[in-house]
Design a protein around this motif. Sequence first.
Motif, PDB file in Angstrom:
ATOM      1  N   LEU A  62       8.699  -7.723 -11.425  1.00 30.12           N
ATOM      2  CA  LEU A  62       9.012  -6.665 -12.394  1.00 30.12           C
ATOM      3  C   LEU A  62       9.166  -5.314 -11.687  1.00 30.12           C
ATOM      4  N   TYR A  95      -8.014  -3.971   3.046  1.00 31.53           N
ATOM      5  CA  TYR A  95      -7.995  -2.611   2.474  1.00 31.53           C
ATOM      6  C   TYR A  95      -8.615  -2.595   1.083  1.00 31.53           C
ATOM      7  N   GLY A 131     -16.889 -10.117  -1.214  1.00 31.98           N
ATOM      8  CA  GLY A 131     -15.733  -9.483  -1.846  1.00 31.98           C
ATOM      9  C   GLY A 131     -15.092 -10.290  -2.956  1.00 31.98           C
ATOM     10  N   SER A 147      -0.282   5.862 -17.899  1.00 31.16           N
ATOM     11  CA  SER A 147       0.973   5.448 -17.276  1.00 31.16           C
ATOM     12  C   SER A 147       1.672   4.378 -18.103  1.00 31.16           C
ATOM     13  N   ASP A 180      -9.638   3.458   9.431  1.00 28.41           N
ATOM     14  CA  ASP A 180      -8.608   4.004   8.547  1.00 28.41           C
ATOM     15  C   ASP A 180      -8.943   5.437   8.123  1.00 28.41           C
ATOM     16  N   ASP A 189       5.505  -3.804 -20.726  1.00 25.04           N
ATOM     17  CA  ASP A 189       6.170  -4.731 -19.812  1.00 25.04           C
ATOM     18  C   ASP A 189       5.847  -4.478 -18.342  1.00 25.04           C
ATOM     19  N   GLN A 190       4.816  -3.656 -18.095  1.00 27.14           N
ATOM     20  CA  GLN A 190       4.452  -3.462 -16.697  1.00 27.14           C
ATOM     21  C   GLN A 190       3.389  -4.453 -16.243  1.00 27.14           C
ATOM     22  N   ILE A 191       3.028  -5.318 -17.144  1.00 26.72           N
ATOM     23  CA  ILE A 191       1.986  -6.267 -16.813  1.00 26.72           C
ATOM     24  C   ILE A 191       2.318  -7.574 -17.513  1.00 26.72           C
ATOM     25  N   ASN A 192       2.031  -8.700 -16.878  1.00 18.54           N
ATOM     26  CA  ASN A 192       2.293  -9.999 -17.496  1.00 18.54           C
ATOM     27  C   ASN A 192       1.032 -10.500 -18.187  1.00 18.54           C
ATOM     28  N   ASP A 193       1.220 -11.370 -19.180  1.00 19.89           N
ATOM     29  CA  ASP A 193       0.058 -12.014 -19.806  1.00 19.89           C
ATOM     30  C   ASP A 193      -0.642 -12.872 -18.773  1.00 19.89           C
ATOM     31  N   ILE A 194      -1.926 -12.987 -18.938  1.00 20.79           N
ATOM     32  CA  ILE A 194      -2.633 -13.907 -18.051  1.00 20.79           C
ATOM     33  C   ILE A 194      -3.719 -14.595 -18.850  1.00 20.79           C
ATOM     34  N   VAL A 242       0.164 -10.112  -8.776  1.00 19.22           N
ATOM     35  CA  VAL A 242      -0.463 -11.220  -9.505  1.00 19.22           C
ATOM     36  C   VAL A 242      -0.133 -11.150 -11.002  1.00 19.22           C
ATOM     37  N   TYR A 243      -0.152  -9.945 -11.553  1.00 19.79           N
ATOM     38  CA  TYR A 243       0.081  -9.799 -13.002  1.00 19.79           C
ATOM     39  C   TYR A 243       1.511  -9.390 -13.332  1.00 19.79           C
ATOM     40  N   ASP A 244       2.310  -9.063 -12.318  1.00 19.99           N
ATOM     41  CA  ASP A 244       3.604  -8.457 -12.626  1.00 19.99           C
ATOM     42  C   ASP A 244       4.673  -8.870 -11.617  1.00 19.99           C
ATOM     43  N   ASP A 245       4.668 -10.147 -11.286  1.00 18.61           N
ATOM     44  CA  ASP A 245       5.608 -10.652 -10.293  1.00 18.61           C
ATOM     45  C   ASP A 245       7.062 -10.388 -10.693  1.00 18.61           C
ATOM     46  N   GLU A 260       7.974  -1.713 -11.151  1.00 21.85           N
ATOM     47  CA  GLU A 260       6.664  -1.080 -11.285  1.00 21.85           C
ATOM     48  C   GLU A 260       6.835   0.428 -11.291  1.00 21.85           C
ATOM     49  N   VAL A 261       5.975   1.083 -12.077  1.00 22.35           N
ATOM     50  CA  VAL A 261       5.949   2.544 -12.007  1.00 22.35           C
ATOM     51  C   VAL A 261       4.525   2.961 -11.682  1.00 22.35           C
ATOM     52  N   ARG A 296       0.867  -1.172   0.000  1.00 25.06           N
ATOM     53  CA  ARG A 296       0.000   0.000   0.000  1.00 25.06           C
ATOM     54  C   ARG A 296       0.901   1.219   0.000  1.00 25.06           C
ATOM     55  N   THR A 340     -10.960  -4.630  -0.131  1.00 26.66           N
ATOM     56  CA  THR A 340     -12.418  -4.725  -0.070  1.00 26.66           C
ATOM     57  C   THR A 340     -13.007  -3.463   0.554  1.00 26.66           C
TER      58      THR A 340
END
Lengths: 266, 786
Positions: free
Chosen positions: A187, A221, B580, B364, B684, B414-419, A182-185, A189-190, A160, A223
Amino acid sequence: MRIVGLIIFIVVIASCEKIIDVNIPDSDPQIVIEGKISTDTNVYSVLVSKTVPYNSTSNSYVDNAVVSLTDDLGNTQVLNSVGNGEYQTALFSGQVGRTYTLTVQNEGVVYSNYSSIQSPVQMDSIHTVFIPANTFPGVEEGIYPQIYYTDLVGLGDRYRMIFSRNDTVFNSADDYFLFNDVYDDGLQEVVSLFGKRFKLKPGDKVKVELWKLDEHVYDYYQTLENIISQGFAPTGVPDNPNSTWTNGALGVFNAYSYSVDSLIVQ
Amino acid sequence: MKKITFLIIFLFTSLGIYSQEYTLSGIVEVKTSAEPVAFANVYIVELQKGAQTDLNGKFSIKLPEGEYTLKISFVGYDDYEESLKINGDKKMTFKMKAGKMLDEVEVLGEKDDDKLKDPTAGMVKMDVKDMEKIPVVFGEQDVIKTIQLMPGISSAGEGSSGFYVRGGSADQNLVLVDDAPVFNPAHLLGFFSVFNSNALSTVELYKGGISPKYGGRISSVLDVSMKEGDMKKWGFDGGIGLISSRFTTGGPLKKDKASIIISGRRTYADLFLGLSKDPTFSSSKAYFYDLNAKIAYKIGKKDKLTLSGYFGKDVMKYSDIFAFNYGNATATAKWNHVFNSDFFMNSSFIFSDYVYNIQIQSPSGTDFKIKSGIRDYQIKTDFVKKIGSWNTLVFGGGAIFHHFRPGEIDALSDQINDINIQERYGWESNVYIGDQMRIGTRLNIDFGIRLSMYNCFGPAEEYLWDDQGEVTDTLFREKNKAYKTYLGWEPRFNLSFMINETMSIKAGYNRNYQYMTLLSQTGSGQPTDVWVSASSSVKPQIGDQVSLGYFVNFGKNSMFEASVEVFYKYMQNQLDYRNGSQILFNQQIEASLLQGIGYSYGAEFFIKKRKGWFQGWIGYTLMRSIRKVPGINNNEEYSARQDRIHDINLVLMFDITDRLTLSSTFVYNTGDAVTWPAGKYEVDGQLVPYYPSRNAARMPDYHRMDLALILKDKKFKMKKNKETGEKEKIEKRFRSTWAFSIYNVYARQNAYTVSFEENPDNPGQFQAKQLALFRIVPSVTWNFKF
């Protein structure tokens, strides 16, 4: 879900909004416990309260609960009520790798929750970028922050980000910057904050904290954000955030580590 | 198996008592076009006995030797009458002439006592022409919107193409176009359905009494058939509206042998976006289109081939950052064979596909594409055999291959992997047999049984999880191997008994299995909803329904028809979500699902005036729909979203003159059951709503009135006869109609969504904010035909 929200927005231009009175069946008040500890602070806090009717303007604090914190080595501390539902004790700092258990006893019911402190992840850098006019639809010309960090290799990292400008912490329903891998293990990140409210001017002080969260705290957080962020479309069945408190208590217990970085805009 | 054998023996032994009977079989066609007339009533006056033509215009009746008067009637056509002498089997073709009042058809064209005799309680039949007078949003005629005005059927939301039948959810309706299932019958988020009324001929909806030939959904069947081209001459019709236009042309490819019809529709509101100077808007798009086509080919006297297809797509694009399209494609190849006058066969190959694509280019730099869909391949064969004068045997079978593609993300940066969410495969097969028995003139019984089987095929990964839905183990299922099989016995039974000439009672029971469920985020149907297959953990839905009805005709010439129907429906293995849950792009979606039971019960009251210059109906449904799912609402019962207790529909149509019709509809229903905050608290630094129970609150009641004014042009023009020099009336070939309509006349702000937010004037206090989609929507459409 934002996608669907956007579509509806494009299609329905003729829509109209108004505030209405609604009739909601009554329910019994439920206990709410929020505990927060980290590696670096001496002060930590536990807040205990109860739910109030949705249109009420008052709060309902619980000041006579018995609250204690235990680590996985068996060390226990009892916390004292300091009023307005808050409970505190003497100096304390959490240790990475430890699992803490928070216990609250009230009106004969014992509520407990646990959280483990993860290894912190350092941010790579904070940058500012200048975006010229008409580069992206909806983005005004100006200076915006970009934060870089590198995810740890291996699935299961949860983050977070807390953003503040000139010592004002961004803490609205839209400011939950929650990231998983989950999608970008593994890597880099920006995180680009190109919204109008993140626009910077020279001299601004930007401070960013990157919290490393326990998985169930992240889930809480996320949810929570789902519920409080007001989308255009209802996002499925509304529900309470996924809490790991026993006996149906609402709220969260967050034991976390963090890194911090800051920058003065040139 | 014993039961089936017994059933067959029973059927065959009850035959052959009237050995001296002959078969009169025939085809009813339109005189000028040779198009078959479906659902025409064929009646032998002397015997008070009748039949109805099937979708191909065919019928057959057993008659003892003798002389008879045969009458054929169908709405919009002149009654046909002929004297016949029966002394052997006879085959005839009957040509019906379009009536003088072709444009003024009755709503729900049926013979006066048809509805009384038909044992199928809970069936709604509509001729597409009947819908012209009913006002609709944006002025576009729509079968789904019109059918929502009948009792027991209600809209899934403002302008929605989804509908709830007798307390069932929207995905429990089998929507067929020329036998092909349509997975998402909505355009433009539901404001238009995929059914272009220009391309359709008949619409039938079964809310109960479902024939054993249908299966796969537990609440209802909406069976829509597409028009066939005219076999004699070419014709054109179309309509131009504010939002969309449509055009249809059809005619003979080879006279009396082969025909074609093509129908298209497109919206064009987005063309105005191109005029914008803002590049964000000028490069944006939002439109949909439909294309229907059907080719019919007669081979000799006994065979007919038809090939029909539907293709539709919605396209939305917001500048370069967001592109979204989705659509259905279906194809049906059908072979129709007549063995003899008592024995028919329909054999089909069917394809259906639904797909959606999203492309996002974010500021982004996180660019990606999403693709998801479902595809079916199906073969089926249906037989109809008449046995004696009492029994009509229907039997057949088929198989469907389902291919589920819940979704894949294709990363473009390349900021995201294939799924790739794993695809699933299932074989759904069935056999069925049923008998329609006519016992004397008073009692009709339809009964039958359908046996369905579902096999889940690998490759697949299945998961095991704990009570919290956390996955604990993975099971790898081998390719091309069935890893889970479900078997469903689906008995069906319907009965009608004529108390006298104007009154009947009906009773029915049916059981249906459903092997796939739509995971919906809102319950009202979104293009991104995902179908999930039955699997080791997700059990098929089972629906059982009993219904009882009383039907009566009264008034001069049976001017009025009225009915009361009661029903009880019990639904097993109903899906709900854990708190959720993430529905989209969840590899382990099954771990987020919970299954429980549902039941609904209610009464439907209906009265209709079906003759005269003023026609219309009022329907009232009193109903409850309840769920009980372990793990939700503290394991206690709760209202289903569609638990609309009161539902009222009023439709009025006044023929002011021959050319001018004024019509109005009024709808009212109790608000949907929704989950609203009973309290609030702070966590929070945020104000958080507290939801103690599921669906305990109600949306505001929904009501709305619409108006339409239909103005037809003159039917005749005066023309000078060249030979006599006198002026005479000539029927015009080019006909046109103006349709003006107003949706939501009194500008009621009906809640589409209600959200809760902090009161800006009083921080810390919540307030409820309602979003209404429309206030008042006027529209105008010009329809033409030549």
